[in-house]
Design a protein around this motif. Structure first.
Motif, PDB file in Angstrom:
ATOM      1  N   PHE A  25     -13.851  24.949  14.419  1.00  0.00           N
ATOM      2  CA  PHE A  25     -13.408  26.102  15.219  1.00  0.00           C
ATOM      3  C   PHE A  25     -13.381  27.355  14.357  1.00  0.00           C
ATOM      4  O   PHE A  25     -12.924  27.345  13.222  1.00  0.00           O
ATOM      5  N   LYS A  26     -13.871  28.459  14.930  1.00  0.00           N
ATOM      6  CA  LYS A  26     -13.774  29.739  14.241  1.00  0.00           C
ATOM      7  C   LYS A  26     -13.820  30.870  15.266  1.00  0.00           C
ATOM      8  O   LYS A  26     -14.305  30.701  16.390  1.00  0.00           O
ATOM      9  N   ILE A  27     -13.284  31.999  14.864  1.00  0.00           N
ATOM     10  CA  ILE A  27     -13.308  33.210  15.688  1.00  0.00           C
ATOM     11  C   ILE A  27     -14.067  34.274  14.915  1.00  0.00           C
ATOM     12  O   ILE A  27     -13.688  34.622  13.793  1.00  0.00           O
ATOM     13  N   ASP A  28     -15.132  34.765  15.503  1.00  0.00           N
ATOM     14  CA  ASP A  28     -15.976  35.756  14.812  1.00  0.00           C
ATOM     15  C   ASP A  28     -15.321  37.131  14.785  1.00  0.00           C
ATOM     16  O   ASP A  28     -15.362  37.831  13.772  1.00  0.00           O
ATOM     17  N   ASP A  29     -14.740  37.538  15.901  1.00  0.00           N
ATOM     18  CA  ASP A  29     -14.133  38.868  15.991  1.00  0.00           C
ATOM     19  C   ASP A  29     -12.858  38.754  16.812  1.00  0.00           C
ATOM     20  O   ASP A  29     -12.905  38.581  18.032  1.00  0.00           O
ATOM     21  N   ALA A  30     -11.705  38.832  16.127  1.00  0.00           N
ATOM     22  CA  ALA A  30     -10.418  38.629  16.796  1.00  0.00           C
ATOM     23  C   ALA A  30     -10.163  39.674  17.871  1.00  0.00           C
ATOM     24  O   ALA A  30      -9.508  39.394  18.879  1.00  0.00           O
ATOM     25  N   ARG A  31     -10.680  40.884  17.694  1.00  0.00           N
ATOM     26  CA  ARG A  31     -10.458  41.927  18.688  1.00  0.00           C
ATOM     27  C   ARG A  31     -11.280  41.683  19.941  1.00  0.00           C
ATOM     28  O   ARG A  31     -10.804  41.860  21.064  1.00  0.00           O
ATOM     29  N   GLU A  32     -12.543  41.284  19.771  1.00  0.00           N
ATOM     30  CA  GLU A  32     -13.385  41.025  20.934  1.00  0.00           C
ATOM     31  C   GLU A  32     -13.017  39.709  21.620  1.00  0.00           C
ATOM     32  O   GLU A  32     -13.266  39.541  22.810  1.00  0.00           O
ATOM     33  N   GLN A  33     -12.447  38.796  20.867  1.00  0.00           N
ATOM     34  CA  GLN A  33     -12.053  37.501  21.414  1.00  0.00           C
ATOM     35  C   GLN A  33     -10.528  37.389  21.428  1.00  0.00           C
ATOM     36  O   GLN A  33      -9.954  36.408  20.968  1.00  0.00           O
ATOM     37  N   ALA A  34      -9.887  38.402  21.985  1.00  0.00           N
ATOM     38  CA  ALA A  34      -8.425  38.492  21.923  1.00  0.00           C
ATOM     39  C   ALA A  34      -7.742  37.315  22.610  1.00  0.00           C
ATOM     40  O   ALA A  34      -6.768  36.755  22.084  1.00  0.00           O
ATOM     41  N   THR A  86      -3.673  30.086  18.631  1.00  0.00           N
ATOM     42  CA  THR A  86      -2.769  30.121  17.476  1.00  0.00           C
ATOM     43  C   THR A  86      -2.172  28.748  17.186  1.00  0.00           C
ATOM     44  O   THR A  86      -2.208  28.272  16.045  1.00  0.00           O
ATOM     45  N   ASP A  87      -1.615  28.107  18.200  1.00  0.00           N
ATOM     46  CA  ASP A  87      -1.053  26.780  18.001  1.00  0.00           C
ATOM     47  C   ASP A  87      -2.136  25.701  17.967  1.00  0.00           C
ATOM     48  O   ASP A  87      -1.985  24.676  17.292  1.00  0.00           O
ATOM     49  N   GLN A  88      -3.248  25.931  18.682  1.00  0.00           N
ATOM     50  CA  GLN A  88      -4.318  24.933  18.715  1.00  0.00           C
ATOM     51  C   GLN A  88      -4.889  24.680  17.318  1.00  0.00           C
ATOM     52  O   GLN A  88      -5.242  23.554  16.973  1.00  0.00           O
ATOM     53  N   ARG A  89      -4.958  25.722  16.489  1.00  0.00           N
ATOM     54  CA  ARG A  89      -5.494  25.539  15.133  1.00  0.00           C
ATOM     55  C   ARG A  89      -4.634  24.575  14.330  1.00  0.00           C
ATOM     56  O   ARG A  89      -5.149  23.764  13.556  1.00  0.00           O
ATOM     57  N   ALA A  90      -3.312  24.657  14.528  1.00  0.00           N
ATOM     58  CA  ALA A  90      -2.425  23.700  13.847  1.00  0.00           C
ATOM     59  C   ALA A  90      -2.609  22.297  14.416  1.00  0.00           C
ATOM     60  O   ALA A  90      -2.612  21.302  13.673  1.00  0.00           O
ATOM     61  N   TYR A  91      -2.776  22.207  15.745  1.00  0.00           N
ATOM     62  CA  TYR A  91      -3.023  20.901  16.356  1.00  0.00           C
ATOM     63  C   TYR A  91      -4.325  20.287  15.833  1.00  0.00           C
ATOM     64  O   TYR A  91      -4.412  19.064  15.643  1.00  0.00           O
ATOM     65  N   PHE A  92      -5.357  21.106  15.600  1.00  0.00           N
ATOM     66  CA  PHE A  92      -6.613  20.595  15.051  1.00  0.00           C
ATOM     67  C   PHE A  92      -6.354  19.880  13.722  1.00  0.00           C
ATOM     68  O   PHE A  92      -6.855  18.777  13.478  1.00  0.00           O
ATOM     69  N   ALA A  96     -11.852  29.846  26.493  1.00  0.00           N
ATOM     70  CA  ALA A  96     -11.343  28.640  25.834  1.00  0.00           C
ATOM     71  C   ALA A  96     -12.428  27.626  25.492  1.00  0.00           C
ATOM     72  O   ALA A  96     -12.134  26.596  24.872  1.00  0.00           O
ATOM     73  N   ALA A  97     -13.689  27.884  25.871  1.00  0.00           N
ATOM     74  CA  ALA A  97     -14.764  26.912  25.634  1.00  0.00           C
ATOM     75  C   ALA A  97     -14.866  26.477  24.171  1.00  0.00           C
ATOM     76  O   ALA A  97     -15.069  25.282  23.898  1.00  0.00           O
ATOM     77  N   PRO A  98     -14.731  27.383  23.175  1.00  0.00           N
ATOM     78  CA  PRO A  98     -14.781  26.927  21.778  1.00  0.00           C
ATOM     79  C   PRO A  98     -13.676  25.926  21.433  1.00  0.00           C
ATOM     80  O   PRO A  98     -13.879  25.047  20.586  1.00  0.00           O
ATOM     81  N   ILE A  99     -12.530  26.043  22.084  1.00  0.00           N
ATOM     82  CA  ILE A  99     -11.453  25.081  21.838  1.00  0.00           C
ATOM     83  C   ILE A  99     -11.854  23.714  22.388  1.00  0.00           C
ATOM     84  O   ILE A  99     -11.639  22.679  21.742  1.00  0.00           O
ATOM     85  N   LEU A 100     -12.453  23.700  23.591  1.00  0.00           N
ATOM     86  CA  LEU A 100     -12.895  22.436  24.177  1.00  0.00           C
ATOM     87  C   LEU A 100     -13.912  21.750  23.278  1.00  0.00           C
ATOM     88  O   LEU A 100     -13.840  20.532  23.041  1.00  0.00           O
ATOM     89  N   ARG A 101     -14.851  22.524  22.756  1.00  0.00           N
ATOM     90  CA  ARG A 101     -15.887  21.927  21.899  1.00  0.00           C
ATOM     91  C   ARG A 101     -15.292  21.412  20.586  1.00  0.00           C
ATOM     92  O   ARG A 101     -15.761  20.413  20.038  1.00  0.00           O
ATOM     93  N   SER A 102     -14.258  22.078  20.111  1.00  0.00           N
ATOM     94  CA  SER A 102     -13.595  21.606  18.894  1.00  0.00           C
ATOM     95  C   SER A 102     -12.909  20.273  19.135  1.00  0.00           C
ATOM     96  O   SER A 102     -12.951  19.379  18.281  1.00  0.00           O
TER      97      SER A 102
END
Length: 525
Positions: A126-135, A142-148, A108-114
């Motif tokens: 905020f971004k996700i480089d690889d959805a499979r590796e960062q499942a 999912t909801d945090q992006r809308a909150y951003f 969750a660290a990228p969310i905190l930094r965002s």
């Protein structure tokens, strides 16, 4: 420590055991002033402060744990929340780094930094480089992006995201829609506010969230509120996964950051209940006002809590009081009816379910929901000795929702018990088992169906699986004993009956005692 300090420490531990949390906290704080380097004391202070919600004391203990290199689990989330409140960006970055290095919440660290960026007036990035590796990050963001987007005031972009959450049967999705609707209403977009909230809450609550009287404060959304939403979602997941201690920390953080959030309070109450603090849980549930869209769910959780304790009278009283306040609430009527069933008042429960069915018919609810109401109604009628009526409603329910395993199982098992149309009954149970293979009750029904059809070896196979899945269930263990006996395994049969007898009372115990002594009679029972 001196002898006096050691005595104070044990006094505090005893106070904790006696649920005198305030006394314990005061003593720990006194000791901590002169023994701030004690890891054991920091742990006790932290746990006690979190339990009763003294966040200043919790932060002091968390900082001590950080200095000792022991700030693991959810502790870095608290440290980040503290830094966010104080607008200390270096401390916020240190907490995010600590989370990555020392915690299983590191994803969750990228969310905190965002959220740090947003709190500083910058783009979240905020971004996700690889959805499979960062499942995990992908799932919990999912909801945090809308909150951003809401926090940055980019309401048009948030609109596109919010539409994807409509109709989702997840608390975090409903929480997002409930929080977003007043923002759009306050900005004058009542149409979209009503659109996203329609299926998330009861009508009486939706009007208060989407009406034209939303204040200007409803139009604002802060980084603290967004981070609180993340903590609420994570806490709820941890409670569901039987890790309530960590969930309690995150729920406390959520309420601390967003004290107006009833979603956070509801999750906190569940975490307190799960960690053995029922009085604190009840006090937290009581903080959710009747006007809140979370009030009905909070009442339901309290009713289930009392029922789980075996306090059915209090559960029924609470449910009935709620129905008097909201006589049009289907969920509350359902709660009251279920409480009446647990008390053995099947006549009153039948009347309540009948009302539920009639109201649902007039409201035009979806077929699957109506089928469930019919199942509940039929169950109460059956227990009230009105099987013919019950069967007609079960048939209606099956026609409305032909792939509902619980309807199929109840209908099939009831027919099996009565010796009615055994072949059809067994086919219903087989279909239920295909749809829900992990249900112990359904596996038991299937095994019992084979037993009644004289297929004892097949019965044993399925009933053994049911016993493994259910553990201590009287009916399943008795069925297991009967099947063993018919299969010629007399020792195993008596063992299964003895297990069932330990769970039995009155007539059930007498019947099982007779089976243990003389076995099964020549008839099938």
């Amino acid at each position: 420590m001196s002898d006096r300090d050691i005595q104070l420490y044990f006094d505090a531990r005893l106070a904790e055991i006696d649920a005198r949390d305030t006394d314990a906290l005061q003593t720990y704080q006194t000791l901590f002033k002169s023994h701030g380097d004690s890891a054991a004391l920091a742990d006790r202070l932290f746990d006690n402060a979190i339990r009763i919600g003294n966040m200043d004391a919790a932060v002091r203990a968390a900082r001590a744990q950080e200095l000792q290199g022991a700030a693991t689990g959810a502790v870095p989330m608290l440290l980040f929340a503290d830094a966010l409140k104080r607008r200390q960006w270096n401390d916020a970055e240190n907490a995010a780094t600590l989370l990555e290095e020392k915690s299983n919440f590191g994803f969750a660290a990228p969310i905190l930094r965002s959220w740090t960026n947003i709190a500083r007036g910058k783009a979240h990035r905020f971004k996700i480089d690889d959805a499979r590796e960062q499942a995990l990050l992908n799932y919990y963001s999912t909801d945090q992006r809308a909150y951003f987007e809401l926090a940055e005031g980019k309401l048009d972009r948030a609109k596109i995201m919010l539409e994807g959450f409509i109709g989702m049967d997840d608390d975090f999705a409903r929480d997002l829609l409930i929080r977003a609707a007043p923002i759009y209403a306050a900005k004058g977009d009542q149409k979209f506010a009503s659109f996203i909230i329609e299926k998330a809450v009861e009508r009486r609550n939706s009007d208060s969230l989407t009406g034209p009287k939303q204040s200007q404060s409803d139009a604002n959304f802060s980084a603290e509120q967004g981070f609180a939403a993340l903590n609420t979602r994570l806490a709820a997941s941890l409670v569901e996964q039987n890790v309530p201690d960590q969930g309690l920390i995150l729920a406390r953080v959520a309420v601390w950051l967003d004290p107006a959030s009833d979603a956070a309070k509801r999750t906190l109450a569940r975490a307190l209940q799960a960690t053995g603090s029922p009085a604190l849980a009840r006090g937290t549930w009581a903080m959710i006002p009747e006007s809140s869209p979370y009030w009905t769910r909070a009442v339901g959780e309290q009713v289930r809590h009392y029922s789980d304790e075996g306090n059915y009278t209090t559960a029924l009283k609470l449910a009935q009081n709620a129905v008097e306040r909201r006589p049009d609430s289907a969920s509350l009527i359902l709660l009251a009816a279920q409480a009446q069933e647990r008390l053995g008042d099947f006549k009153s429960a039948s009347k309540a379910y009948e009302r539920l069915v009639d109201d649902a018919d007039q409201a035009g609810v979806p077929p699957t929901q109506m089928a469930l109401y019919l199942l509940f109604y039929a169950t109460a009628l059956d227990k009230n000795g009105r099987w013919t009526e019950a069967k007609s409603f079960l048939d209606k329910a099956r026609n409305l929702d032909p792939n509902n395993p619980y309807i199929l199982n109840y209908l099939g098992y009831s027919l099996l018990e009565r010796g009615e149309n055994l072949e059809t009954a067994l086919s219903y149970v087989k279909q239920a088992h295909m749809l829900e293979p992990d249900s112990a009750a359904i596996v038991d029904s299937l095994g019992w169906g084979y037993y009644l059809n004289g297929q004892y070896e097949q019965a044993v196979i399925h009933l053994e699986k049911a016993v493994q899945q259910s553990g201590n269930d009287l009916t399943i263990n008795e069925h297991m004993g009967d099947a063993y006996w018919k299969a010629g395994r007399r020792v195993d049969a008596r063992y299964a009956w003895k297990t069932a007898k330990h769970l039995a009372k009155d007539e059930d115990a007498a019947r099982l005692a007779e089976k243990i002594n003389i076995g099964l009679p020549l008839t099938r029972r």
